[in-house]
Structures are given as structure tokens and as C-alpha cells.
Motif scaffolding. Structure first.
Motif, PDB file in Angstrom:
ATOM      1  N   PRO A  47     -41.518  -3.516 -67.142  1.00  0.00           N
ATOM      2  CA  PRO A  47     -42.660  -4.398 -66.856  1.00  0.00           C
ATOM      3  C   PRO A  47     -43.099  -5.176 -68.089  1.00  0.00           C
ATOM      4  O   PRO A  47     -43.013  -4.694 -69.218  1.00  0.00           O
ATOM      5  CB  PRO A  47     -43.746  -3.416 -66.406  1.00  0.00           C
ATOM      6  N   ASP A  57     -41.966  -1.401 -58.099  1.00  0.00           N
ATOM      7  CA  ASP A  57     -43.180  -1.116 -58.862  1.00  0.00           C
ATOM      8  C   ASP A  57     -43.573  -2.237 -59.806  1.00  0.00           C
ATOM      9  O   ASP A  57     -44.738  -2.365 -60.179  1.00  0.00           O
ATOM     10  CB  ASP A  57     -43.009   0.175 -59.660  1.00  0.00           C
ATOM     11  N   ASN A  58     -42.617  -3.053 -60.219  1.00  0.00           N
ATOM     12  CA  ASN A  58     -42.905  -4.125 -61.172  1.00  0.00           C
ATOM     13  C   ASN A  58     -43.046  -5.485 -60.489  1.00  0.00           C
ATOM     14  O   ASN A  58     -42.808  -6.513 -61.107  1.00  0.00           O
ATOM     15  CB  ASN A  58     -41.792  -4.208 -62.228  1.00  0.00           C
ATOM     16  N   CYS A  78     -48.837  -4.484 -67.697  1.00  0.00           N
ATOM     17  CA  CYS A  78     -49.166  -3.177 -67.116  1.00  0.00           C
ATOM     18  C   CYS A  78     -50.655  -3.005 -66.837  1.00  0.00           C
ATOM     19  O   CYS A  78     -51.040  -2.459 -65.796  1.00  0.00           O
ATOM     20  CB  CYS A  78     -48.704  -2.058 -68.048  1.00  0.00           C
ATOM     21  N   CYS A  82     -49.304   2.556 -59.930  1.00  0.00           N
ATOM     22  CA  CYS A  82     -48.541   2.984 -61.106  1.00  0.00           C
ATOM     23  C   CYS A  82     -49.392   2.967 -62.370  1.00  0.00           C
ATOM     24  O   CYS A  82     -49.173   3.776 -63.284  1.00  0.00           O
ATOM     25  CB  CYS A  82     -47.334   2.087 -61.301  1.00  0.00           C
ATOM     26  N   SER A  83     -50.354   2.039 -62.433  1.00  0.00           N
ATOM     27  CA  SER A  83     -51.176   1.913 -63.628  1.00  0.00           C
ATOM     28  C   SER A  83     -52.424   2.791 -63.565  1.00  0.00           C
ATOM     29  O   SER A  83     -52.841   3.349 -64.585  1.00  0.00           O
ATOM     30  CB  SER A  83     -51.599   0.450 -63.820  1.00  0.00           C
ATOM     31  N   ARG A 110     -43.233  -9.459 -63.748  1.00  0.00           N
ATOM     32  CA  ARG A 110     -42.968  -8.015 -63.668  1.00  0.00           C
ATOM     33  C   ARG A 110     -44.217  -7.197 -64.014  1.00  0.00           C
ATOM     34  O   ARG A 110     -44.235  -6.387 -64.940  1.00  0.00           O
ATOM     35  CB  ARG A 110     -41.791  -7.631 -64.566  1.00  0.00           C
ATOM     36  N   ARG A 111     -45.236  -7.392 -63.222  1.00  0.00           N
ATOM     37  CA  ARG A 111     -46.479  -6.648 -63.415  1.00  0.00           C
ATOM     38  C   ARG A 111     -46.442  -5.327 -62.646  1.00  0.00           C
ATOM     39  O   ARG A 111     -45.985  -5.272 -61.517  1.00  0.00           O
ATOM     40  CB  ARG A 111     -47.672  -7.484 -62.936  1.00  0.00           C
ATOM     41  N   ARG A 112     -46.952  -4.270 -63.247  1.00  0.00           N
ATOM     42  CA  ARG A 112     -47.003  -2.969 -62.599  1.00  0.00           C
ATOM     43  C   ARG A 112     -48.031  -2.972 -61.476  1.00  0.00           C
ATOM     44  O   ARG A 112     -49.112  -3.540 -61.599  1.00  0.00           O
ATOM     45  CB  ARG A 112     -47.381  -1.883 -63.607  1.00  0.00           C
ATOM     46  N   ARG A 113     -47.696  -2.297 -60.385  1.00  0.00           N
ATOM     47  CA  ARG A 113     -48.622  -2.203 -59.259  1.00  0.00           C
ATOM     48  C   ARG A 113     -49.790  -1.277 -59.617  1.00  0.00           C
ATOM     49  O   ARG A 113     -49.658  -0.393 -60.480  1.00  0.00           O
ATOM     50  CB  ARG A 113     -47.902  -1.709 -58.019  1.00  0.00           C
TER      51      ARG A 113
END
Length: 288
Positions: A66, A177-178, A69, A159-160, A153-156
Motif C-alpha cells: 500500500p 485490501d489495497n 494506510c 485493515c487500518s 493502493r490505499r488500505r481499507r
């Protein structure tokens, strides 16, 4: 849907787009108000280029970590306020491929029904051109969404905000997830509802008197954008997207729909200045 199934669906959509492009080209030769062969071909080529580039960038992003994040300020609080505490398996009925497709399919059907029931000129040609532009824009919107998902590609949120829970999920869901930025569900919903809203309001201006239009012009916008907003909020509630993902997706879908709708000659002003002289509720400038 498996990777092979996704590729087959993509090829089917491309074939449908090319077929519509050829049919629309032949229709354009019969009436000067319709797309010419060159115009239809250019729109189709631009759509396919956007789709393929977006798909390639998204696939390349699967092999990389990612880039983004952490949530923006207050986004974590908004997510928890709408969705409650995170928990494993948190879902709603708009998840996955069904939730992404329901707005697009429903919008396309209603655009076609409107064109067939209230044609501006030739019923078959009106419906053909409307479907060609609607689904061309839908594919271009999909390509643009994939491009940003693979690039950013950002984390969901799950996930964060709850990494311990996210680590307990089944293996097949983790490759996505990304792909939080931006929301494809919000983008497709706002694309479909913007195009549908414009078609219905254009038809109302043509078919209604000025006073009738003024009385009822707010209804399509409230219904269409009410649904699109609900779709966007559902993605935050399910811990799949942050508010910024949904907001940017909504803007992107709206702009793509506005662009592709502008290719339609149905935007031409009526000859009778007493009909349809009321302003549209939503323009590119978002004037109300």
C-alpha cells in the motif's frame, strides 16, 4: 468471481460495446442529429483505451504494497459512527460484484425504458444511442476507477482500524485490501444515477409544460441521488471505504456521466422557448 470469470465478463462487455458502436454508426448515417460513424468509433476507442489502461494498472498494483494506510483526520470516527465497532464478517447486501453492478444495470434498464417510452425522434435510434453512450461511459468509469485503485493502493478501513481482525479473514479476500481509493460502488452508483437523472429530466422538459416541469423537476434528483448516497454510506458502514473514498468516487462518477451524456444530441435546446425553459437541477457547475 474467479479471475477467469472476470476476464470472460470483461471480454463480453467489450464485445457488446463494439457491437453497439457499429450499430450506432449505421444509425448515425441516417439522421444528422445522431452520432456519426467517426464519432461513435472515437467514443468506443477512448472507452476501450481507458478500460484497458485501468485494468493493467490495477493488476500491477496487486504485486505492490500500500501507498496510503492512515485515514484522514476524523475519518476513523466517521467510520465507527456509521458502522459501529468493527467485527469479522461485517457485510451488507451491497457488497461484492452484485452491489457494484446493481446500480449500473438498473440505471441502464431505466434509461432504455425512458428512451423507448418517450422518444425524442426515432424510438429505436434514440434507445440505441442512449444505450451505447450509457454503457460506454460505464466502462470508462470502471477503467478510471481501476486506474486509481492500482495507482494509490490505499488500505481499507478494516485493515487500518482493526488489523488483528483483518488478519483472521480467509485468504481470497486479502488481495483487495489495497483498493480502498476510490470507491467503485460509489463511482458506479453516481455514474448511473447522474446519467439517468439527466435523461429523465430532459424527457420531462420535452414532454411537460413549463409549469408541470417546475412542479416535478425535483423528484428525479431526490430519488436518484438519494439511492447513490445510500450506496456510498453503505460502503463506509461495512468498513470497506472511508468518507474520502466515497466522496471522490461520487465526484468521479458524476463527472464521467456528465461527459458521456454531453455526447448525446438530446441536450439540444427545444425549438419552443416556452417548453423546458426551467434550469436543470444539476449541471456541471452543480447549480440548483
Amino acid at each position: 468471481m474467479t479471475t477467469g470469470g472476470s476476464h470472460r465478463a470483461l471480454l463480453l462487455l467489450i464485445g457488446l460495446l463494439l457491437a453497439l458502436s457499429l450499430l450506432c454508426s449505421s444509425a448515425g448515417a441516417q439522421h444528422r442529429d445522431y452520432l456519426s460513424g467517426e464519432e461513435a468509433g472515437g467514443i468506443g476507442a477512448g472507452t476501450l483505451a481507458t478500460l484497458f489502461v485501468g485494468h493493467a494498472v490495477r493488476q500491477s498494483g496487486n504485486d505492490n504494497g500500500p501507498r496510503w494506510c492512515r485515514p484522514l483526520p476524523v475519518e476513523a470516527s466517521i467510520t465507527k459512527w456509521l458502522g459501529g465497532e468493527p467485527k469479522l464478517g461485517k457485510r451488507n447486501f451491497l457488497d461484492d460484484n452484485f452491489g457494484s453492478a446493481v446500480s449500473t444495470v438498473t440505471g441502464g434498464i431505466l434509461v432504455g425504458v425512458t428512451d423507448l417510452a418517450y422518444p425524442a425522434d426515432n424510438r429505436e435510434q434514440d434507445a440505441l444511442q442512449g444505450q451505447f453512450l450509457y454503457y460506454s461511459g460505464s466502462l470508462a468509469n470502471k477503467g478510471l476507477t481501476d486506474f486509481f485503485k492500482g495507482l494509490v493502493r490505499r488500505r481499507r478501513p478494516l485493515c487500518s482500524l482493526a488489523p488483528e481482525l483483518a488478519a483472521q479473514r480467509a485468504e481470497p479476500v486479502q488481495p483487495t485490501d489495497n483498493r480502498s481509493f476510490y470507491s467503485g460502488h460509489a463511482s458506479s452508483a453516481f455514474y448511473a444515477m447522474t446519467f439517468l437523472n439527466k435523461r429523465i429530466r430532459s424527457t420531462m422538459r420535452r414532454e411537460m409544460s413549463h409549469s408541470e416541469y417546475c412542479d416535478w423537476r425535483w423528484v428525479p434528483s431526490v430519488v436518484t441521488y438519494g439511492w447513490a448516497t445510500y450506496v456510498g454510506l453503505s460502503r463506509i458502514q461495512a468498513y470497506r471505504h472511508y468518507l474520502s473514498d466515497v466522496a471522490v468516487g461520487a465526484i468521479a462518477g458524476t463527472l464521467v456521466a456528465t461527459l458521456f451524456y454531453s455526447f448525446d444530441d438530446d441536450l439540444e435546446p427545444p425549438d419552443d422557448p416556452t417548453v423546458g425553459s426551467a434550469p436543470m437541477m444539476l449541471r456541471v457547475s452543480f447549480r440548483f
